[in-house]
Scaffold this motif. Structure first.
Motif, PDB file in Angstrom:
ATOM      1  N   SER A  35     -11.690 -13.661  19.140  1.00 15.30           N
ATOM      2  CA  SER A  35     -10.692 -14.278  18.257  1.00 15.30           C
ATOM      3  C   SER A  35      -9.432 -13.419  18.214  1.00 15.30           C
ATOM      4  O   SER A  35      -9.451 -12.239  18.583  1.00 15.30           O
ATOM      5  N   LEU A  36      -8.357 -14.007  17.742  1.00 17.35           N
ATOM      6  CA  LEU A  36      -7.126 -13.229  17.566  1.00 17.35           C
ATOM      7  C   LEU A  36      -7.336 -12.143  16.515  1.00 17.35           C
ATOM      8  O   LEU A  36      -6.776 -11.055  16.623  1.00 17.35           O
ATOM      9  N   LYS A  57      -4.434 -18.946  20.113  1.00 19.97           N
ATOM     10  CA  LYS A  57      -5.474 -18.289  20.895  1.00 19.97           C
ATOM     11  C   LYS A  57      -5.362 -18.658  22.371  1.00 19.97           C
ATOM     12  O   LYS A  57      -5.688 -17.862  23.246  1.00 19.97           O
TER      13      LYS A  57
END
Length: 88
Positions: A29-30, A51
């Protein structure tokens, strides 16, 4: 882009690369990238927006590295000594 911004973007791309190779893009994930790079998650969104942009940035960076290596290879006169020199 200012040097500090370029350095931060580079750090984020390097971190995204490491995490993606370890976990895969789908599982990264970011927020994971932000935590591993030790930057606020908002900074990640500044550079990647979504993303979907982080894998693109990773691939573009790798392509740039390959192009630079190819240019260096082409620059050398091909010989056995040059090949050994290129490998380091």
């Amino acid at each position: 882009m200012r040097t500090a911004q370029r350095d931060k973007r580079t750090r984020l791309i390097e971190t995204a690369t490491k995490l993606a190779y370890g976990r895969g893009f789908r599982e990264t994930s970011l927020a994971d990238i932000a935590e591993a790079a030790r930057v606020p998650v908002g900074n990640v969104y500044y550079y990647f927006k979504t993303k979907k942009n982080s894998p693109k940035s990773v691939v573009e960076r790798r392509l740039d590295e390959f192009r630079a290596a190819r240019a260096e290879w082409d620059r050398l006169e091909f010989s056995e000594g040059a090949a050994v020199s290129f490998r380091g």
